[in-house]
Design an enzyme around this catalytic site. Structure first.
Site, short mmCIF file in Angstrom:
data_model
loop_
_atom_site.label_atom_id
_atom_site.label_comp_id
_atom_site.label_asym_id
_atom_site.label_seq_id
_atom_site.Cartn_x
_atom_site.Cartn_y
_atom_site.Cartn_z
CB SER A 112 87.02 -1.08 -38.07
OG SER A 112 87.04 -1.33 -36.57
CE1 TYR A 142 87.44 -6.70 -37.99
CE2 TYR A 142 87.92 -4.69 -36.79
CZ TYR A 142 87.21 -5.52 -37.45
OH TYR A 142 85.90 -5.02 -37.84
C1 GCO Z 1 86.22 -6.65 -32.38
C2 GCO Z 1 86.49 -5.40 -33.05
C3 GCO Z 1 85.20 -5.03 -34.01
C4 GCO Z 1 84.42 -4.02 -33.75
C5 GCO Z 1 84.76 -2.70 -34.75
C6 GCO Z 1 84.43 -1.53 -34.27
O1 GCO Z 1 86.83 -6.65 -31.14
O2 GCO Z 1 85.66 -7.70 -33.14
O3 GCO Z 1 86.84 -4.41 -32.32
O4 GCO Z 1 84.61 -6.18 -34.37
O5 GCO Z 1 82.98 -3.88 -33.52
O6 GCO Z 1 85.87 -2.88 -35.27
O7 GCO Z 1 84.56 -0.62 -35.21
#
Ligand code: GCO
Length: 256
Positions: free
Chosen positions: A147, A160
């Site tokens: 990500s 995450y």
């Molecule tokens: C969110 C996250 C991810 C992003 C991703 C970008 O807030 O849900 O930031 O869903 O889309 O990590 O790389």
């Protein structure tokens, strides 16, 4: 240039979390490059529906529903692949969940759930796949989905972010231990992509404006825009590429 370098004919690919979103787009893309794909999700119904959609397009697809964060379920799934004579040449560790909450209010159970699904699962499924790739002595390909948060943090998504940072270095650990067996383990770091998981962000006018203003491409990405990097990392074309993360983000991480 011939496209033979990128041809996946005769290869079997397991894509975790591929009943929808980025995983489904990658399953379709690999299948269109010649691979037989195994669609995975937690639910049998949606996994098989996605596989059957791919078959309706003339592609080779089947489904295997199991929870990638459950070690016993992962082992059972691979025992099932062994019994069915399915040899996984390409693994994409894509399954992921999100939980948005400031850390001061975050419960341990929510932290753990995100870490288990987004990071530990890649170890569990990667270990089972690699054991078999090594025993077969034909090498293999592992692609872990990172990500933008493999590189930089954003408030409210700490578990995450910690997991996706871990994915980058787990890919390097896999390369460190398994490159000698002709396994290439790399990662793809998608930018902000139009998926169900991000729908709440797309629907938030401020967030949507921030994405468009911060990204040189000035737009969200589409799941199918990740296919090129995935086919490259799944194919002979990347035979000496190991432990890398390719960001497919419209240029976001390249700018201030
Ligand atoms: C969110 C996250 C991810 C992003 C991703 C970008 O807030 O849900 O930031 O869903 O889309 O990590 O790389």
């Amino acid at each position: 240039m011939s496209t033979a370098l990128f041809d996946l004919t005769g290869r079997t690919a397991l894509i975790t979390g591929s009943a929808r979103g980025i995983g489904l787009a990658l399953a379709q893309g690999l299948a269109q490059s010649g691979a037989r794909v195994i669609v995975n999700g937690r639910q049998a119904g949606s996994s098989e529906a996605a596989a059957s959609g791919l078959r309706a397009m003339g592609l080779q697809a089947q489904s295997a529903a199991f929870d990638v964060a459950d070690a016993a379920a992962v082992e059972a799934a691979f025992a099932g692949f062994d019994a069915a004579g399915l040899e996984i040449d390409i693994l994409i560790n894509n399954a992921g969940i999100q939980h948005r909450q400031p850390m001061l209010d975050l419960a341990l159970a929510d932290w753990q759930r995100v870490i288990d699904t987004n990071l530990t699962a890649a170890f569990l499924v990667g270990r089972e796949a690699a054991r078999r790739m090594i025993a077969r002595q034909r090498g293999g390909k592992i692609i872990n989905i990172g990500s933008l948060t493999s590189e930089a943090a954003r408030a409210t998504v700490a578990p995450y972010t910690a997991a996706k940072g871990g994915i980058k270095l787990l890919s390097r650990s896999m390369a460190a231990e398994w490159a000698q067996f002709d396994i290439q383990a790399n990662a793809i770091g998608p930018g902000y992509i139009l998926t169900d998981m991000n729908q709440a962000l797309v629907d938030n006018p401020q967030f949507d404006a921030w994405v468009k203003a911060s990204n040189p491409a000035q737009r969200w990405g589409r799941p199918e825009e990740l296919v090129g990097a995935a086919v490259f990392l799944a194919s002979k074309a990347s035979g000496y590429v190991n432990g890398q993360i390719i960001y497919v983000d419209g240029g976001w991480l390249a700018v201030l």
